[in-house]
Write an enzyme that holds these catalytic residues in place. Structure first.
Site, PDB file in Angstrom:
ATOM      1  N   PHE A  77      -5.047  18.599  -3.857  1.00  0.00           N
ATOM      2  CA  PHE A  77      -6.297  17.997  -3.404  1.00  0.00           C
ATOM      3  C   PHE A  77      -6.443  18.226  -1.906  1.00  0.00           C
ATOM      4  O   PHE A  77      -5.544  17.921  -1.133  1.00  0.00           O
ATOM      5  CB  PHE A  77      -6.344  16.487  -3.698  1.00  0.00           C
ATOM      6  CG  PHE A  77      -7.686  15.899  -3.372  1.00  0.00           C
ATOM      7  CD1 PHE A  77      -8.745  16.003  -4.264  1.00  0.00           C
ATOM      8  CD2 PHE A  77      -7.910  15.287  -2.144  1.00  0.00           C
ATOM      9  CE1 PHE A  77     -10.000  15.501  -3.943  1.00  0.00           C
ATOM     10  CE2 PHE A  77      -9.166  14.775  -1.818  1.00  0.00           C
ATOM     11  CZ  PHE A  77     -10.212  14.887  -2.727  1.00  0.00           C
TER      12      PHE A  77
ATOM     13  N   LYS B 169      -6.326  10.640   7.087  1.00  0.00           N
ATOM     14  CA  LYS B 169      -5.911   9.378   6.464  1.00  0.00           C
ATOM     15  C   LYS B 169      -5.268   8.406   7.460  1.00  0.00           C
ATOM     16  O   LYS B 169      -5.960   7.830   8.268  1.00  0.00           O
ATOM     17  CB  LYS B 169      -4.989   9.661   5.272  1.00  0.00           C
ATOM     18  CG  LYS B 169      -5.698  10.384   4.116  1.00  0.00           C
ATOM     19  CD  LYS B 169      -5.734   9.588   2.836  1.00  0.00           C
ATOM     20  CE  LYS B 169      -6.808  10.074   1.881  1.00  0.00           C
ATOM     21  NZ  LYS B 169      -6.466  11.295   1.153  1.00  0.00           N
TER      22      LYS B 169
ATOM     23  N   ASP C  90      -0.838  20.733   3.928  1.00  0.00           N
ATOM     24  CA  ASP C  90      -1.838  19.665   4.003  1.00  0.00           C
ATOM     25  C   ASP C  90      -1.071  18.346   4.020  1.00  0.00           C
ATOM     26  O   ASP C  90      -0.578  17.881   2.993  1.00  0.00           O
ATOM     27  CB  ASP C  90      -2.779  19.749   2.791  1.00  0.00           C
ATOM     28  CG  ASP C  90      -3.826  18.632   2.792  1.00  0.00           C
ATOM     29  OD1 ASP C  90      -3.610  17.614   3.485  1.00  0.00           O
ATOM     30  OD2 ASP C  90      -4.837  18.780   2.088  1.00  0.00           O
TER      31      ASP C  90
HETATM   32  C1  LIG Z   1      -7.598  12.472   1.063  1.00  0.00           C
HETATM   33  C2  LIG Z   1      -7.091  13.855   1.198  1.00  0.00           C
HETATM   34  C3  LIG Z   1      -7.903  14.878   1.713  1.00  0.00           C
HETATM   35  C4  LIG Z   1      -9.349  14.684   2.054  1.00  0.00           C
HETATM   36  O1  LIG Z   1      -9.516  13.836   3.141  1.00  0.00           O
HETATM   37  P1  LIG Z   1     -11.010  13.322   3.500  1.00  0.00           P
HETATM   38  O2  LIG Z   1     -10.779  12.537   4.760  1.00  0.00           O
HETATM   39  O3  LIG Z   1     -11.482  12.495   2.357  1.00  0.00           O
HETATM   40  O4  LIG Z   1     -11.838  14.515   3.719  1.00  0.00           O
HETATM   41  C5  LIG Z   1      -7.339  16.131   1.876  1.00  0.00           C
HETATM   42  N1  LIG Z   1      -6.057  16.372   1.559  1.00  0.00           N
HETATM   43  C6  LIG Z   1      -5.254  15.413   1.062  1.00  0.00           C
HETATM   44  C7  LIG Z   1      -3.832  15.746   0.747  1.00  0.00           C
HETATM   45  C8  LIG Z   1      -5.738  14.127   0.855  1.00  0.00           C
HETATM   46  O5  LIG Z   1      -4.943  13.187   0.342  1.00  0.00           O
END
Ligand SMILES: *Cc1c(COP(=O)(O)O)cnc(C)c1O
Length: 402
Positions: free
Chosen positions: A139, A253, A224
Site C-alpha cells: 500500500f 503518518k 516506504d
Molecule cells: C498510509 C500509507 C500511505 C499513504 O499515506 P497517505 O498519507 O494516506 O497518503 C502510504 N504508504 C504506507 C505504507 C501507508 O501505510
C-alpha cells in the site's frame, strides 16, 4: 454529553449526510476529545484507542510536548514558503537524517512522499530507466502513481488508465523480482513491513537480495516507511532491523505525531538529481509540522519510547500467544514493535464493532487480520485492558463460528 461536544453524535452524522462526500465507511460515533491512549465521543463514552489516527498518532492523542511546541510555533509563524529558510525545517531535517542517513525533502502525506520518491528515482536513473517494481498487497497511497504502485486490484477499479511503468511481484519472492527486472527498471519500492496488506514482515534474506540486485543493475531501493518509520517498529526506522541500507525512505503518518507531515530521505549522492524546479510542495516543511515533528522525536528519545515499544510488543505477544493456544481461529500472529496483526481463520471485520461496543478501538485489514497500531507510549495496564477485551470478543466470534 462530553464538555468538548456542542451537539449529539447524531446531529453531526446528519450534517455529514448533507455536506460531506460519503466515500468513507464511518462508525456512527463523533469523537470530540482525546488524551493519550483514550478518546471520548460526544455522548461522553470513553474508548481505549489501539489504532489512534490509523497510526498517525504515534504518541497517542494530544501528546503534551507536541501540543506545547505547536502552540509556541504558531505565535511566530504558521506558514513560510520554501523560498526562505526556517530554523524549524533545518532542525527537523537534522533530527531525521542523523537518525537515518542522507538528506530530506518535506511533503504533507504518505502518497505525496511516494510520488516524490518515484520522481526522484526516474530523474536519477535517466530517461531510459523508468520502471518500478512494487509488491502484491503493498500500500502506497491514493494519488495516481502511488495507487498504481499499490498492487491491489480493488484500489484500481474504474480508475484506468493508470501510470505506465509499474510491475508487480509477490512479496518475499526474490526470484520473481529477478524475472521482472530489465534494463528499463529504475527502482524497487516496498514496505519493510506491509501494514494495510495484513502486517507482513519482509524476510531479511529477501531485503538483502533486493539490495544486491539493485547494486548489480543500477537501480534504487526505496522503502516506504510511511507506517514503519519514526519508532513504530521499535527502531527509529524499519530498515534498521535488517542491516539493509535503502537509497530512499518515505515517511508520513506518525512523523509529526498526527500533524500532517510527509517526507522522503535519500542518500547524499542522489539528492542533486532532484533539480531545482523539478519538484516542490507548497505546504511541505511548514513550521507547524516541523515543530510538531521535532517535539515528536524529542518525546520518543526523552521518554525512552523505542524501549517501551519493544517491551510492550513482548507483552502483546505474550497475551496473543496464550490466546492462540486457546483459540484455533487464530491462524497467525505477526508483530513488529507497535505493528500488530492477528490473522484469523474467519473474517476479522466483525471484531471491530464488537470491540467498539466494549470501549476498545481496533482495525481489521486484508479480510482476516485484526490490526493494532498502538501508540509508542502505551502502558502495560492499557495493553492488558485492550487484550482482555479483544480476547473476550475473539472467544465470542470463535463460539459463533462453531
Ligand atoms: C498510509 C500509507 C500511505 C499513504 O499515506 P497517505 O498519507 O494516506 O497518503 C502510504 N504508504 C504506507 C505504507 C501507508 O501505510
Amino acid at each position: 454529553m462530553h464538555p468538548a461536544a456542542t451537539r449529539s453524535s447524531q446531529a453531526t452524522i446528519e450534517q455529514f449526510g448533507k455536506y460531506v462526500i460519503p466515500n468513507y465507511k464511518r462508525y456512527p460515533v463523533c469523537i470530540v476529545h482525546g488524551e493519550g491512549t483514550a478518546v471520548w465521543d460526544a455522548e461522553g463514552k470513553r474508548y481505549l484507542d489501539l489504532f489512534p489516527g490509523w497510526g498517525c498518532n504515534i504518541l497517542g492523542h494530544c501528546p503534551p510536548k507536541v501540543v506545547k511546541a505547536v502552540q509556541k510555533q504558531i505565535e511566530h509563524l504558521i506558514h513560510v514558503p520554501n523560498t526562505w529558510y526556517t530554523e524549524a525545517q533545518g532542525d527537523f531535517a537534522e533530527a531525521i537524517c542523523t537518525r537515518s542517513f542522507g538528506k530530506a525533502f518535506f511533503a504533507n502525506s504518505g502518497a505525496e512522499a511516494n510520488e516524490g520518491a518515484i520522481k526522484l528515482a526516474r530523474l536519477h536513473c535517466g530517461p531510459q530507466k523508468f520502471r518500478a517494481i512494487t509488491f502484491t498487497n503493498g500500500f502506497h497511497g491514493r494519488t495516481f502513481a502511488a495507487v498504481t504502485a499499490t498492487a491491489q486490484p480493488k484500489y484500481h477499479e474504474g480508475l484506468g488508465p493508470l501510470v505506465p511503468g509499474f510491475r508487480y511481484a509477490p512479496y518475499n519472492d526474490l526470484e520473481a523480482v529477478r524475472q521482472l527486472v530489465d534494463d528499463e527498471t529504475c527502482a524497487i519500492l516496498l514496505e519493510p513491513v506491509q501494514g494495510e496488506g495484513g502486517v507482513n514482515i519482509a524476510d531479511e534474506s529477501f531485503l538483502k537480495g533486493l539490495r544486491q540486485l539493485c547494486d548489480e543493475r543500477g537501480m534504487l531501493l526505496i522503502f516506504d516507511e510511511v507506517q514503519t518509520g519514526i519508532g513504530r517498529t521499535g527502531q527509529w526506522f524499519g530498515y534498521q532491523h535488517s542491516g539493509v541500507q535503502p537509497d530512499i525512505i518515505t515517511l508520513a503518518k506518525g512523523l509529526a505525531a498526527g500533524v500532517a507531515c510527509g517526507a522522503f530521505v535519500c542518500r547524499d549522492h542522489i539528492a542533486p538529481s532532484l533539480r531545482p524546479g523539478m519538484h516542490a510542495s507548497t505546504f511541505g516543511g511548514n513550521p507547524l509540522a516541523m515543530a510538531a515533528g521535532i517535539a515528536t522525536i524529542q518525546t520518543i528519545e526523552e521518554d525512552g519510547l523505542l524501549d517501551n515499544c519493544r517491551r510492550m510488543a513482548d507483552r502483546f505477544r505474550q497475551h496473543f500467544t496464550k490466546l492462540r493456544e486457546e483459540l484455533p481461529i487464530i491462524k497467525d500472529l505477526r508483530i513488529r514493535g507497535m505493528m500488530i496483526g492477528v490473522d484469523l481463520a474467519i473474517p476479522a471485520t466483525p471484531a471491530v464493532a464488537k470491540c467498539m461496543e466494549r470501549g476498545v478501538l481496533i482495525n481489521a485489514t486484508h479480510d482476516t487480520v485484526v490490526r493494532l497500531l498502538p501508540p509508542l507510549n502505551i502502558t502495560a495496564e492499557q495493553v492488558d485492558e485492550g487484550c482482555s477485551v479483544i480476547a473476550t470478543v475473539l472467544r465470542e466470534m470463535a463460539n459463533e463460528a462453531g
